[in-house]
Design a protein around this motif. Structure first.
Motif, PDB file in Angstrom:
ATOM      1  N   UNK A  20       0.894  -1.163   0.000  1.00 26.48           N
ATOM      2  CA  UNK A  20       0.000   0.000   0.000  1.00 26.48           C
ATOM      3  C   UNK A  20       0.927   1.206   0.000  1.00 26.48           C
ATOM      4  N   UNK A  21       0.881   1.997  -1.055  1.00 30.13           N
ATOM      5  CA  UNK A  21       1.855   3.088  -1.142  1.00 30.13           C
ATOM      6  C   UNK A  21       1.194   4.450  -1.007  1.00 30.13           C
ATOM      7  N   UNK A  22       1.944   5.352  -0.382  1.00 32.51           N
ATOM      8  CA  UNK A  22       1.547   6.755  -0.299  1.00 32.51           C
ATOM      9  C   UNK A  22       2.406   7.451  -1.356  1.00 32.51           C
ATOM     10  N   UNK A  23       1.750   7.995  -2.385  1.00 28.36           N
ATOM     11  CA  UNK A  23       2.487   8.499  -3.544  1.00 28.36           C
ATOM     12  C   UNK A  23       2.122   9.946  -3.839  1.00 28.36           C
ATOM     13  N   UNK A  24       2.992  10.611  -4.589  1.00 29.37           N
ATOM     14  CA  UNK A  24       2.702  11.979  -5.018  1.00 29.37           C
ATOM     15  C   UNK A  24       1.631  11.956  -6.104  1.00 29.37           C
ATOM     16  N   UNK A  25       0.752  12.941  -6.074  1.00 33.53           N
ATOM     17  CA  UNK A  25      -0.244  13.057  -7.151  1.00 33.53           C
ATOM     18  C   UNK A  25       0.498  13.070  -8.484  1.00 33.53           C
ATOM     19  N   UNK A  26       0.017  12.324  -9.448  1.00 39.04           N
ATOM     20  CA  UNK A  26       0.656  12.316 -10.757  1.00 39.04           C
ATOM     21  C   UNK A  26       1.667  11.187 -10.917  1.00 39.04           C
ATOM     22  N   UNK A  76       1.630  17.401  -3.615  1.00 39.06           N
ATOM     23  CA  UNK A  76       3.072  17.617  -3.549  1.00 39.06           C
ATOM     24  C   UNK A  76       3.383  18.852  -2.712  1.00 39.06           C
ATOM     25  N   UNK A  77       4.490  18.798  -1.983  1.00 34.55           N
ATOM     26  CA  UNK A  77       5.043  19.993  -1.338  1.00 34.55           C
ATOM     27  C   UNK A  77       6.554  19.794  -1.281  1.00 34.55           C
ATOM     28  N   UNK A  78       7.263  20.737  -0.670  1.00 36.31           N
ATOM     29  CA  UNK A  78       8.715  20.551  -0.580  1.00 36.31           C
ATOM     30  C   UNK A  78       9.027  19.396   0.380  1.00 36.31           C
ATOM     31  N   UNK A  79      10.193  18.830   0.173  1.00 31.81           N
ATOM     32  CA  UNK A  79      10.615  17.645   0.918  1.00 31.81           C
ATOM     33  C   UNK A  79      10.459  17.835   2.432  1.00 31.81           C
ATOM     34  N   UNK A  80      10.871  18.999   2.959  1.00 32.26           N
ATOM     35  CA  UNK A  80      10.868  19.236   4.411  1.00 32.26           C
ATOM     36  C   UNK A  80       9.459  19.219   4.981  1.00 32.26           C
ATOM     37  N   UNK A  81       8.484  19.578   4.173  1.00 34.37           N
ATOM     38  CA  UNK A  81       7.110  19.659   4.674  1.00 34.37           C
ATOM     39  C   UNK A  81       6.290  18.414   4.361  1.00 34.37           C
ATOM     40  N   UNK A  82       6.823  17.568   3.529  1.00 32.88           N
ATOM     41  CA  UNK A  82       6.049  16.415   3.075  1.00 32.88           C
ATOM     42  C   UNK A  82       5.516  15.546   4.225  1.00 32.88           C
ATOM     43  N   UNK A  83       6.279  15.415   5.347  1.00 34.63           N
ATOM     44  CA  UNK A  83       5.745  14.581   6.454  1.00 34.63           C
ATOM     45  C   UNK A  83       4.421  15.085   7.003  1.00 34.63           C
ATOM     46  N   UNK A  84       4.192  16.392   6.953  1.00 36.90           N
ATOM     47  CA  UNK A  84       2.919  16.923   7.450  1.00 36.90           C
ATOM     48  C   UNK A  84       1.756  16.378   6.635  1.00 36.90           C
ATOM     49  N   UNK A  85       2.045  15.991   5.398  1.00 28.60           N
ATOM     50  CA  UNK A  85       0.991  15.430   4.545  1.00 28.60           C
ATOM     51  C   UNK A  85       1.016  13.900   4.575  1.00 28.60           C
TER      52      UNK A  85
END
Ligand code: G6P
Length: 612
Positions: free
Chosen positions: A548-554, A570-579
């Protein structure tokens, strides 16, 4: 964990305290009880194993209607299994006093031996009953209850938050604290004792926080604060700035679900007013440190327990990358006993949602004892950590009721990101990069909402793994702590064994567990390590693991190897954990709910762990 409530005033004291206990249910408990004094001067004690409704059913409405003073307790077992005997309140040998207690009396065995020689017969296996007998022992003819309590507490080693009543002084409650949180609430012609503001906030917002080794004697006309050494104290009255409505579930089935959905707001609350466009930096005034002092910091230590510890790991990735300041992380329970080295120019942060976790408080004191300046990152306004630290940052997430922490985690991470900006701007982060970091953060709340809108889809995925016995969570770099957090959420509330691992490290152990039954939840965002993670996941696929993968839109690759893909913005790498953490919170929630479990109060766990 254990909860205490006390009331003295003109209303029905038993009703008020039992109602207040319900507002402490979220902390986790296994039995409850209440004590009052009847019209004819007898001690009324009722205790029940299980839920508070059992206690309510057992209470005699007639007998308790006229009681204007009561103390009540929810117990989370430490000494002795959860049953009626071990539930609080406990009484002394003569049956004159009743006592409720949070904390642990460490020398209870030695005390009980001495008391037995004096004729004490104990009915329970608890350390609390020993304290009740000890108070009773000192409560001789002509001695006041407060004096007896003081004498007993002087002999106690360990921690306590207590409330005591006596048939000989039927208009008085004595409360005292050392190590376990306790407050007194001031109403109109009525007073409250509570271990947690949330218990009494619907009645009053005016409170006094008891400090360690302080006692208060409360009666219908007022109260007196004093120390264990009998010095009088002028306490400070604080005003709580929460809204009682924050603790309502609204239309959500569980608090946890409500709190997951709240995250677009709570993340914003964490950074609101703290982003300074002009300097492209963050303002964290609660640190009480000048720019020059902050500039001198050469190392940061982050300390916490549970989910807050996962924030520490993530904080290391963020602050080291954004600010190039070395970050050391520690479990509070390990830090406190391992004689840590704290060099000059080190800043310590203790991170705690509640601000009351016993190990984290001990770690804070240990760091201070070694000369460190210690900051708190907490949600608990007025909590022990917020009061004992040298400065700090409130996350402003509002009350978190679900035992499994969700919104506190994303708010804490937001604060660590702000620290990354603040320290970064003093070092090698340019104005342009600072502004970029700030701009991306402001886009997060809307992206969070786009993920929570997928809750129904995630529930369908949850159905597919609801009967699993094990699960593996994988991520790399900033997604490694998110994998740990996803695994923790699942095991806490669904009781499915789950482990979080750095995706590449999987080859050194967990890969042995993978077969066609094993769900492997992997975070594989389109960022610098995407190709590396993709290879790791092919290793899972090759062993028939259910991905089961958590992937970027697209993303157009992951669906080829995954049983299910959850796409997130998508967001910048540093903020991605918040999503990326949000689908994992939702997945754990839905699995537990589908299994018919008590999501908000999982077995054996407590919201705030106030014992070591
Ligand atoms: C308990 C709670 C967790 C929490 C941990 C640390 O185990 O169940 O949700 O993460 O304590 O609590 P704190 O209040 O210090 O963050």
């Amino acid at each position: 964990m254990c909860g205490i409530v006390g009331y003295i005033g003109n209303k029905n004291a038993v009703n008020i305290t039992v109602e207040a206990l319900k507002r402490l249910e979220y902390r986790g408990y296994d039995s409850s009880g209440v004590a009052s004094i009847s019209n004819d001067g007898n001690l009324l004690i009722e205790k029940k194993k299980g839920k508070i409704r059992e206690l309510e059913q057992a209470l005699s409405k007639q007998e308790t209607a006229a009681c204007h003073l009561a103390i009540a307790h929810t117990r989370w077992a430490t000494h002795g299994e959860p049953n009626e005997n071990n539930a609080h309140p406990h009484s002394d040998n003569a049956g004159v006093i009743a006592l409720v207690h949070n904390g642990i009396i460490e020398n209870y065995k030695a005390l009980s031996e001495r008391l037995k020689k004096n004729g004490s017969v104990f009915k329970s296996e608890t350390d609390t009953e020993v304290l009740a007998h000890l108070i009773g022992y000192f409560y001789k003819e002509g001695v006041q209850l407060i004096e007896a309590v003081r004498s007993a507490l002087k002999l106690v080693e360990g921690t306590y938050g207590i409330a005591v009543v006596s048939t000989r002084e039927p208009n008085t409650i004595i409360a005292a604290r050392k190590g376990s949180p306790l407050i007194m609430g001031i109403g109109k012609d009525e007073y409250f004792i509570a271990s947690d503001v949330s218990a009494i906030i619907i009645h009053t917002k005016k409170v006094i926080y008891l400090q360690d080794e302080e006692l208060v004697s409360v009666n219908f006309n007022g109260f007196d604060f004093s120390t264990l050494e009998n010095e009088t104290i002028q306490p400070t009255i604080s005003e709580i700035d929460w809204d009682a409505g924050e603790s309502e579930k609204g239309t959500f089935k569980h608090y946890m679900l409500k709190e997951i959905f709240e995250q677009s707001n709570t993340i914003e609350n964490a950074y609101r007013g703290r982003l300074i466009e002009a300097g492209a930096t963050a303002r964290l005034g609660g640190l009480n440190m000048s720019m020059a002092e902050l500039h001198k910091i050469k190392k940061i230590i982050l300390i916490a327990c549970g989910t807050s510890y996962h924030t520490c790991i993530l904080g290391k990735y963020l602050v080291e990358k954004m600010a190039r300041v070395p970050v050391q992380i520690d479990y509070a329970s390990e830090f406190r006993y391992r004689n840590p080295i704290i060099e000059e120019d080190t800043l310590v942060f203790v991170i705690s949602q509640s601000g009351e976790t016993a190990d984290t408080i001990a770690a804070l004191r240990e760091a201070q004892a070694k000369g460190a300046r210690v900051m708190g990152i907490t949600n608990g306004i007025g909590s022990t950590i917020s009061r004992e630290t040298d400065g700090g940052i409130y996350i402003h997430a509002g009350m978190e009721v679900g035992v499994a922490s969700t919104k506190a985690f994303t708010s804490q991470v937001t604060i660590l990101y702000l620290l990354g900006i603040l320290f970064g701007r003093m070092r090698n982060l340019s104005h342009v990069d600072g502004l970029h970091y700030m701009g991306e953060l402001k886009k997060i709340p809307e992206k969070v909402d786009r993920i929570t809108q997928q809750s129904d889809k995630i529930r369908e995925i949850a159905k597919k793994i609801v009967d699993s016995r094990n699960a593996l969570f994988l991520g790399r770099d900033v997604h490694f702590p998110v994998a740990l957090e996803g695994a923790l959420k699942l095991k806490e509330i669904s009781y499915i064994h789950a482990e979080g691992y750095p995706a590449a490290e999987m080859k050194h152990g967990p890969i042995a567990l993978i077969d066609e039954e094993m769900p492997v939840v992997a975070i594989a965002m389109k960022d610098v390590l995407y190709d590396k993670v993709f290879s790791n996941l092919q290793e899972v696929k090759a062993r028939k693991g259910r991905l089961i993968t958590i992937a970027s839109e697209g993303d157009d690759q992951l669906h080829k190897i995954s049983e299910e893909v959850i796409y997130i913005p998508h967001t910048i790498h540093e903020l991605q954990p918040l999503l990326s953490v949000i689908p994992l919170q939702l997945l754990a929630y839905h699995v537990a709910d589908l299994r018919g479990l008590d999501v908000d109060q999982p077995r054996n766990l407590a919201k705030s762990v106030t014992v070591e």
